[in-house]
Design a protein around this motif. Structure first.
Motif, PDB file in Angstrom:
ATOM      1  N   TYR A  87       0.837  -1.188   0.000  1.00 50.24           N
ATOM      2  CA  TYR A  87       0.000   0.000   0.000  1.00 50.24           C
ATOM      3  C   TYR A  87       0.877   1.244   0.000  1.00 50.24           C
ATOM      4  O   TYR A  87       2.014   1.229   0.448  1.00 50.24           O
ATOM      5  N   PHE A  88       0.322   2.310  -0.552  1.00 48.24           N
ATOM      6  CA  PHE A  88       1.030   3.582  -0.649  1.00 48.24           C
ATOM      7  C   PHE A  88       0.062   4.658  -0.182  1.00 48.24           C
ATOM      8  O   PHE A  88      -0.990   4.851  -0.785  1.00 48.24           O
ATOM      9  N   VAL A  89       0.387   5.337   0.916  1.00 50.22           N
ATOM     10  CA  VAL A  89      -0.498   6.349   1.484  1.00 50.22           C
ATOM     11  C   VAL A  89      -0.060   7.729   1.011  1.00 50.22           C
ATOM     12  O   VAL A  89       1.090   8.118   1.180  1.00 50.22           O
ATOM     13  N   ILE A  90      -1.003   8.439   0.402  1.00 51.43           N
ATOM     14  CA  ILE A  90      -0.785   9.825   0.023  1.00 51.43           C
ATOM     15  C   ILE A  90      -1.493  10.666   1.075  1.00 51.43           C
ATOM     16  O   ILE A  90      -2.712  10.598   1.210  1.00 51.43           O
ATOM     17  N   GLN A  91      -0.716  11.406   1.840  1.00 46.60           N
ATOM     18  CA  GLN A  91      -1.321  12.203   2.905  1.00 46.60           C
ATOM     19  C   GLN A  91      -1.549  13.625   2.419  1.00 46.60           C
ATOM     20  O   GLN A  91      -0.826  14.133   1.585  1.00 46.60           O
ATOM     21  N   ARG A  92      -2.603  14.234   2.971  1.00 43.99           N
ATOM     22  CA  ARG A  92      -3.009  15.547   2.492  1.00 43.99           C
ATOM     23  C   ARG A  92      -3.074  16.581   3.610  1.00 43.99           C
ATOM     24  O   ARG A  92      -3.640  17.643   3.436  1.00 43.99           O
ATOM     25  N   ALA A  93      -2.489  16.281   4.754  1.00 39.36           N
ATOM     26  CA  ALA A  93      -2.619  17.180   5.899  1.00 39.36           C
ATOM     27  C   ALA A  93      -1.367  17.996   6.166  1.00 39.36           C
ATOM     28  O   ALA A  93      -1.453  19.105   6.665  1.00 39.36           O
ATOM     29  N   SER A  94      -0.205  17.468   5.864  1.00 37.58           N
ATOM     30  CA  SER A  94       1.046  18.116   6.260  1.00 37.58           C
ATOM     31  C   SER A  94       1.944  18.367   5.043  1.00 37.58           C
ATOM     32  O   SER A  94       2.633  17.459   4.580  1.00 37.58           O
ATOM     33  N   PRO A  95       1.968  19.601   4.535  1.00 41.83           N
ATOM     34  CA  PRO A  95       2.733  19.903   3.317  1.00 41.83           C
ATOM     35  C   PRO A  95       4.218  19.574   3.398  1.00 41.83           C
ATOM     36  O   PRO A  95       4.825  19.255   2.388  1.00 41.83           O
TER      37      PRO A  95
END
Length: 102
Positions: free
Chosen positions: A62-70
């Motif tokens: 799995y590969f997590v793309i996070q959108r909270a911390s630039p």
């Protein structure tokens, strides 16, 4: 000419450009450990200390793309709901996409 262009760019934009270049270099040498990669878009919903069973069992990665911390790894701006993150993944890893992306 390039120096003049860069001098007219805001400092935040330069940082963003450098981060993008680093992502492309990393993507070019990325080797996937599985033929199947599940891409997960997360804002703050995923706690890496308590992963769901489907992420830990099976012949996939799995590969997590996070959108909270630039400033953190695998960041995608929070635009376009999940589609924005998935397009970002394709853009960043275009030259080394896994065989199957879910």
């Amino acid at each position: 000419l390039n120096l003049i262009f860069i001098s007219n760019v805001a400092a935040g934009s330069i940082t963003h450009m450098v981060a993008r270049i680093r992502r492309h270099i990393k993507a070019a040498i990325r080797k996937w450990s599985s033929n199947i990669v599940i891409i997960v878009s997360s804002y703050n919903e995923l706690d890496v200390n308590y992963l769901p069973t489907w992420m830990t069992v099976g012949p996939h990665q799995y590969f997590v793309i996070q959108r909270a911390s630039p400033g953190s790894q695998n960041y995608s701006p929070n635009f376009g709901y999940e589609a924005g993150a998935f397009v970002q993944f394709i853009y960043d890893y275009y030259n080394s996409l896994p065989n199957i992306s879910v």
